[in-house]
Scaffold this motif. Structure first.
Motif, mmCIF file in Angstrom:
data_model
loop_
_atom_site.group_PDB
_atom_site.id
_atom_site.type_symbol
_atom_site.label_atom_id
_atom_site.label_comp_id
_atom_site.label_asym_id
_atom_site.label_seq_id
_atom_site.Cartn_x
_atom_site.Cartn_y
_atom_site.Cartn_z
ATOM 1 N N ILE A 191 0.757 -1.162 -0.028
ATOM 2 C CA ILE A 191 0.080 -0.046 -0.027
ATOM 3 C C ILE A 191 0.790 1.077 0.075
ATOM 4 C CG2 ILE A 191 -1.609 1.405 1.462
ATOM 5 C CD1 ILE A 191 -3.021 -1.336 2.209
ATOM 6 N N LEU A 295 -9.105 9.219 4.881
ATOM 7 C CA LEU A 295 -8.324 7.910 5.871
ATOM 8 C C LEU A 295 -7.126 8.365 6.030
ATOM 9 C CD1 LEU A 295 -7.827 5.396 7.267
ATOM 10 C CD2 LEU A 295 -7.245 4.307 5.046
ATOM 11 N N ARG A 297 -3.780 7.319 7.950
ATOM 12 C CA ARG A 297 -3.319 6.298 8.653
ATOM 13 C C ARG A 297 -2.540 6.810 9.905
ATOM 14 N NH1 ARG A 297 -3.644 3.366 3.538
ATOM 15 N NH2 ARG A 297 -4.736 1.546 3.701
ATOM 16 N N ARG A 333 -8.098 8.584 11.289
ATOM 17 C CA ARG A 333 -8.447 7.171 11.817
ATOM 18 C C ARG A 333 -7.469 7.041 13.061
ATOM 19 N NH1 ARG A 333 -7.398 1.822 8.407
ATOM 20 N NH2 ARG A 333 -5.390 2.196 8.932
ATOM 21 N N ASP A 336 -3.962 2.397 14.211
ATOM 22 C CA ASP A 336 -4.197 1.035 13.827
ATOM 23 C C ASP A 336 -3.089 0.414 13.850
ATOM 24 O OD1 ASP A 336 -4.845 -1.407 12.819
ATOM 25 O OD2 ASP A 336 -5.646 -0.518 10.806
ATOM 26 N N ARG A 361 -5.051 -5.570 18.239
ATOM 27 C CA ARG A 361 -4.692 -4.591 17.191
ATOM 28 C C ARG A 361 -5.522 -3.535 17.105
ATOM 29 N NH1 ARG A 361 -5.633 -5.879 10.650
ATOM 30 N NH2 ARG A 361 -5.417 -3.486 10.414
ATOM 31 N N GLU A 435 -14.736 -3.393 8.613
ATOM 32 C CA GLU A 435 -13.537 -4.182 8.170
ATOM 33 C C GLU A 435 -13.514 -5.777 8.731
ATOM 34 O OE1 GLU A 435 -9.797 -2.334 8.618
ATOM 35 O OE2 GLU A 435 -10.147 -1.542 10.433
ATOM 36 N N GLY A 456 -13.372 -0.762 4.762
ATOM 37 C CA GLY A 456 -12.209 -1.265 4.606
ATOM 38 C C GLY A 456 -11.798 -2.630 4.002
ATOM 39 N N ASP A 459 -8.927 -5.241 5.014
ATOM 40 C CA ASP A 459 -9.223 -6.092 6.039
ATOM 41 C C ASP A 459 -10.338 -7.114 5.943
ATOM 42 O OD1 ASP A 459 -6.804 -6.217 7.684
ATOM 43 O OD2 ASP A 459 -7.175 -4.259 8.397
ATOM 44 N N ARG A 469 -3.111 -11.319 4.479
ATOM 45 C CA ARG A 469 -3.051 -10.204 3.356
ATOM 46 C C ARG A 469 -1.589 -10.125 3.151
ATOM 47 N NH1 ARG A 469 -5.174 -4.485 5.919
ATOM 48 N NH2 ARG A 469 -3.744 -3.549 4.560
ATOM 49 N N CYS A 506 -12.647 2.654 1.630
ATOM 50 C CA CYS A 506 -11.583 3.283 1.631
ATOM 51 C C CYS A 506 -10.124 2.000 1.589
ATOM 52 C CB CYS A 506 -11.009 4.054 2.974
ATOM 53 S SG CYS A 506 -10.879 3.343 4.560
HETATM 54 C C1 PEP Z 1 -8.801 -1.462 5.009
HETATM 55 O O1 PEP Z 1 -8.320 -2.614 5.819
HETATM 56 O O2 PEP Z 1 -9.121 -1.689 3.951
HETATM 57 C C2 PEP Z 1 -8.118 -0.213 5.313
HETATM 58 C C3 PEP Z 1 -8.396 0.787 4.791
HETATM 59 O O3 PEP Z 1 -7.128 -0.139 6.584
HETATM 60 P P1 PEP Z 1 -5.498 -0.735 6.432
HETATM 61 O O4 PEP Z 1 -5.163 -1.046 5.043
HETATM 62 O O5 PEP Z 1 -4.551 0.319 7.122
HETATM 63 O O6 PEP Z 1 -5.747 -1.947 7.325
#
Ligand code: PEP
Ligand code: MG
Length: 574
Positions: A191, A295, A297, A333, A336, A361, A435, A456, A459, A469, A506
């Motif tokens: 990402i 979003l 992070r 957010r 996380d 988490r 998510e 999300g 997740d 993932r 997102c």
């Molecule tokens: C998701 O899980 O889709 C998300 C946007 O959050 P992250 O990728 O930061 O876990």
């Protein structure tokens, strides 16, 4: 796996942890036992990493797999009984120094002994010892291995693994691409690569076995290939692609100031995802016309440092985003951390988990440590003084978590008003990530206590299909188009609509134009994505109609096979 599209050519650079500058610390006698234990933990971590590599090398065709396997075995051997291990433990105890310094001294001593032998075979063995010593050092130090931002501009980084924190440290002005042995397509490292807009290939098991530092390496993140010292023909092909890409980019740039509406006049809000440490992402989001930030992070604020950021540091970083967006809404957010997102500054709070993705988490961590969340909320509310913000809670799985967070937020806000702190008079909207499959299935119940939803899909896919993932071995099973995932998206979207709260997506699919008609057809009117994707998605929005998107989504939802669904997306002319 190509995880971030585009291609780049440059000289290869591989991190050499053995040459990391390490401090030398004289320990008091009572600390020596703990230091030996720390060293042993690093040995164990190194062993586990090598076992993982060995497992993966078994999936390679015979000669290559064997070659990698032998090497890994040799390194594993050095981690069970070797002069290196004995020497380091001995030095920690005798000389009373820290493990990293003991490794450096021991390596020096071994190197001198080998030099006297003047034997090419042994010299090659010394290289292995040096690599193992580097691995041990890397597992001991808290700082990212890669001090890569002093590299000459144009470098391609090749590494065994890059953590999201290390990737976030990359300056795309210097590093033009990276490739790694380990890592999955939806990992946060992937990402971050997409957010930086640099090509990346992950999960290339043989990567480090054929390339020498300085070799010209072509990383093709669209095709998922790495070419070492490419031929003149390959270079000519690449040049042709470069010309094409530049033309395409010029076309996209024209859309910057155009509205994001479908041909039949339906507005689709396009917002940006930001990893908070990246001012250039913010600049791109603004340039490419993001109508807000969907979003932030915030966990990236806690990475690449030993201490947690103070309230002031958090408030400054978040305020810079809110000010930069100049009146457009910013969705912040809460932290996380956990799963593949590790921050040394929070390591002690997170602890060890057998299965970190299902462990302590995100919201679970922050609710367990209210002081951490309180400071975080204070910083967020201070940023909210400079423009409209929304607060979003990650990894929610039940109502109680939302209610607890809401109570704490209200108290923090009231305290700050009493103190006369600069905060907005009213509380910002408090929404949640959808998510976790349980949250999606209970979306109607959660909507009653949430001000908005953001789905999300990264997740949601991981947890619905039970696919890590970040694990390249099961990456082929990771599929947001699986009917189960699509049904959860549909159900949550409808629950939000019935409750009258806004809903957006997102996860990474929001930035993939292939998915745009499907998501819009399912009722989504707001998408948040890596800034680099904004214009492509806008182009797709402007070419489609809502009516066609709705019929398309209905047809997709009737289709039981995810491969057929993928084909429908690929062939869709909407
Ligand atoms: C998701 O899980 O889709 C998300 C946007 O959050 P992250 O990728 O930061 O876990
Ligand atoms: Mg997530």
């Amino acid at each position: 796996m190509g995880v971030s599209p585009g291609f780049a050519l440059g000289p290869a650079w591989m991190p050499d942890a053995a040459s990391l500058p390490v401090p030398e610390i004289n320990l008091p006698p009572e600390a020596i036992g703990a230091e030996v234990d720390r060293f042993e933990r690093a040995v164990e971590a190194s062993r586990q990493q090598l076992e993982k590599l060995k497992l993966k090398s078994a999936t390679l065709p015979a000669p290559a797999g064997q070659e990698v396997g032998f090497l890994v075995d040799a390194h594993l051997g050095m981690l069970s009984r070797s002069r290196l291990l004995r020497g380091v433990s001995g030095r920690i105890q005798r000389e009373g120094i820290n493990a990293e310094a003991a490794i450096r001294h021991e390596l020096q001593a071994i190197s001198e002994a080998f030099a006297m032998m003047d034997d090419a075979y042994l010299a090659a063995r010394f290289d292995d010892i040096r690599i193992v010593a580097g691995r041990l050092t890397r597992n001991l130090t808290n700082f990212p291995t890669l001090s890569i931002n002093s590299l000459p501009p144009g470098t391609v980084v090749l590494a065994e693994e890059l953590s999201p924190a290390e990737a976030a440290n990359i300056d795309p002005g210097r590093i033009v691409a990276f490739a790694t042995v380990l890592g999955g397509a939806e990992s946060h490292t992937a990402i971050v690569a997409r957010a930086l807009g640099i090509p990346a290939v992950l999960g290339c098991i043989e990567l480090l076995h054929h390339v020498m530092p300085g070799d010209q390496v072509l990383v093709d993140g669209s095709a998922g290939t790495i070419t070492i010292n490419p031929s003149a023909e390959t270079l000519a092909l690449i040049e042709a692609r470069r010309v094409l890409a530049a033309r395409e980019h010029r076309e996209l740039v024209r859309l910057r100031n155009m509205p994001s509406v479908t041909r039949d006049g339906v507005e689709i809000t396009l917002e940006a995802n930001l990893n908070s440490e990246q001012p250039r992402e913010l600049a791109l989001a603004i340039d490419d016309g993001a109508s807000g930030v969907g979003l932030v992070r915030t966990e990236f604020l806690f990475m690449n440092r030993e201490q947690q950021p103070t309230e002031d540091e958090q408030a400054d970083a978040l305020s810079a985003i809110v000010k930069g967006m100049a009146g457009r809404p910013v969705t912040i957010r809460t932290l996380d951390i956990g799963g593949d997102k590790i921050a040394d500054s929070l390591k002690l709070l997170v602890g060890e988990a057998v299965n970190p993705a299902l462990g302590l988490r995100a919201i679970r961590l922050t609710l367990k440590h209210p002081a951490l969340l309180e400071t975080h909320f204070r910083a967020i509310l201070r940023a909210g003084f400079y423009g409209p913000i929304r607060i979003m809670l990650p990894m929610i799985s039940n109502r109680q978590e939302i209610l607890e967070a809401r109570t704490l937020l209200a108290r923090v806000h009231a305290d700050m008003l009493t103190e006369g702190a600069s905060v907005a008079a009213t509380l910002p909207p408090l929404g949640i990530m959808i998510e976790v499959p349980g949250a999606a299935l209970a979306a109607d119940a959660l909507a009653a206590v949430s001000d908005f939803f953001s789905i999300g899909t990264n997740d949601l896919t991981q947890y619905t299909l039970a696919i890590d993932r970040c694990d390249e071995q099961v990456a082929h099973l990771y599929n947001p188009l699986h009917p189960a995932v699509l049904r959860l998206i549909q159900f949550s979207t409808e629950a939000a609509r019935h409750s009258g709260i806004p809903v957006s997506v997102c996860g990474e699919v929001a930035g993939d134009p292939r998915f745009t008609p499907l998501l819009v057809g399912l009722g989504i009117r707001s998408l948040s994505m890596a800034p680099a994707s904004l214009l492509r998605v806008k182009q797709r929005v402007r070419r489609m109609t809502l009516g066609a998107a709705q019929s398309f989504a209905a047809a997709v939802m009737r289709e039981p096979d995810e491969r057929h669904i993928a084909a429908m997306l690929d062939q869709s002319q909407i």
